[in-house]
Design a protein around this motif. Sequence first.
Motif, PDB file in Angstrom:
ATOM      1  N   THR A   1      -2.703 -14.058   4.104  1.00  0.00           N
ATOM      2  CA  THR A   1      -1.433 -14.502   4.070  1.00  0.00           C
ATOM      3  C   THR A   1      -1.465 -16.014   4.067  1.00  0.00           C
ATOM      4  N   SER A   2      -0.324 -16.660   4.121  1.00  0.00           N
ATOM      5  CA  SER A   2      -0.218 -17.779   3.974  1.00  0.00           C
ATOM      6  C   SER A   2      -0.281 -18.731   5.345  1.00  0.00           C
TER       7      SER A   2
ATOM      8  N   LEU B   1       3.313  -8.496   8.845  1.00  0.00           N
ATOM      9  CA  LEU B   1       2.618  -8.467   7.505  1.00  0.00           C
ATOM     10  C   LEU B   1       1.143  -7.692   7.941  1.00  0.00           C
ATOM     11  N   ALA B   2       0.635  -8.191   9.184  1.00  0.00           N
ATOM     12  CA  ALA B   2      -0.793  -7.610   9.448  1.00  0.00           C
ATOM     13  C   ALA B   2      -0.644  -6.287  10.117  1.00  0.00           C
ATOM     14  N   GLY B   3       0.348  -5.877  10.657  1.00  0.00           N
ATOM     15  CA  GLY B   3       0.405  -4.734  11.521  1.00  0.00           C
ATOM     16  C   GLY B   3       0.142  -5.006  12.594  1.00  0.00           C
ATOM     17  N   SER B   4      -0.953  -5.720  13.281  1.00  0.00           N
ATOM     18  CA  SER B   4      -1.001  -6.297  14.411  1.00  0.00           C
ATOM     19  C   SER B   4      -1.848  -7.607  14.608  1.00  0.00           C
TER      20      SER B   4
ATOM     21  N   ASP C   1      -3.152  -9.463   5.704  1.00  0.00           N
ATOM     22  CA  ASP C   1      -1.945  -8.540   5.733  1.00  0.00           C
ATOM     23  C   ASP C   1      -2.646  -6.965   5.754  1.00  0.00           C
ATOM     24  N   ALA C   2      -1.752  -5.919   5.663  1.00  0.00           N
ATOM     25  CA  ALA C   2      -2.102  -4.834   5.952  1.00  0.00           C
ATOM     26  C   ALA C   2      -3.145  -4.290   5.045  1.00  0.00           C
TER      27      ALA C   2
END
Length: 425
Positions: free
Chosen positions: A86-87, A377-380, A80-81
């Motif tokens: 994450t899952s 979640l990750a931004g990109s 994530d950011a």
Amino acid sequence: MAPDPASFRSDEPQRPNRPLDAAAAAPGALAGLKVLDLSRVLAGPWAGQLLADLGADVVKVERPGLGDDTRTWGPPWLKDAEGRDTSDAAYFFCANRNKRSVAIDLADPAGAALVRRLAAQADVVLENFKVDGLKACGLDHATLCAAHPRLIYCSITGFGQTGPYAPRAGYDFLIQGMGGLMSVTGRADGEQGAGPQKVGVALTDVMTGLYATIGVLAALAHRERSGCGQHIDLALLDVQVAALANQTANHLIGGTVPRRMGNAHPNIVPYQDFPTADGDMILAIGNDGQFARFCAVAGRPEWAADERYASNAARVANRAALIPLLRQATVMRSTAEWIAALESEAVPCGPINRIDQVFADPQVIARGLRVDLPHPLAGSVPGVANPIRLSATPVTYRSAPPRLGQDTAEVLADWLGEVAADGSA
């Protein structure tokens, strides 16, 4: 009528997938096509992603709380950011771009009924359950195609719908072995490290996804003319045997049994890796003119005039004598020096790149083979571009692979004109 909330569950807030920009919003070649993707892992999802890239609305049905098997095939995991795992595993992101995810439990009668209603709106159904695995849910091809004659139903299994192996489960690694690919991959008998070797990517799954896409497009063309859909029976084993290409022709026509040859080619010489002063390079010489030019660059023009090496057939027959001579020559210069000298003479050659070097290659950069898509979640999230370049209806990158169930309410509204029990849409 709102669906039973027990039949589906979203693990994410409901939100639409928005086009990235005006160019991405342009209709693709398959715009208006509805695809219900019941598949998981790689072969089926690969086909679904390709259809989605071409503009189809692909709805991926996943198990509530679990999702596609590959969501758990990590590490590595998408971060994530804040840099936390994450899952979702990286594997999932290779084959699920441009899709919408709905979380519906097929084991629940209400869930199965809901998916049958989605199937009634679909042009194409993709599935890779075992033979008759969807019959109890009323989602098998016989049931759905009887009710919806225009439906194109693509079944992907390890061994097909018929034959003694039809009930068996099939995985890429297993099929690479059974289908002959591993018998021609790896170092030759007698060499250090000899033995059968699988390809370093699930190539049979990827090829099956490509064949599935071709089959769907052919069935769509037939439906355009006839008004009728059909069942596509696609087996990993069939694909693997078909994809052996010249190796099967060598056997069926030539009567030989192909063997492992490392990086050498059974029909062309020299066509393999060679050592250099600082590593290795590949020579891919496909005709006698190229060989003569290589010999000139190497300072050994007499090799091209030698009757043992002057033609490809002669070089194949005298491979054992020629290859050591070439290796003695190639170690005298660096890889970069060889590539510069040989490319100037139009002799096919190249380095053996690591994957990080692939993405740093100027040609790969120029072709835009890395794409980055927004992710909640990750931004990109980075991915690999679709290699199909269409001039009038280019591939679009509308959304990153979805979070589990993020689009359930949206899809029910779009496809069925309904809202979920909680009133979301």
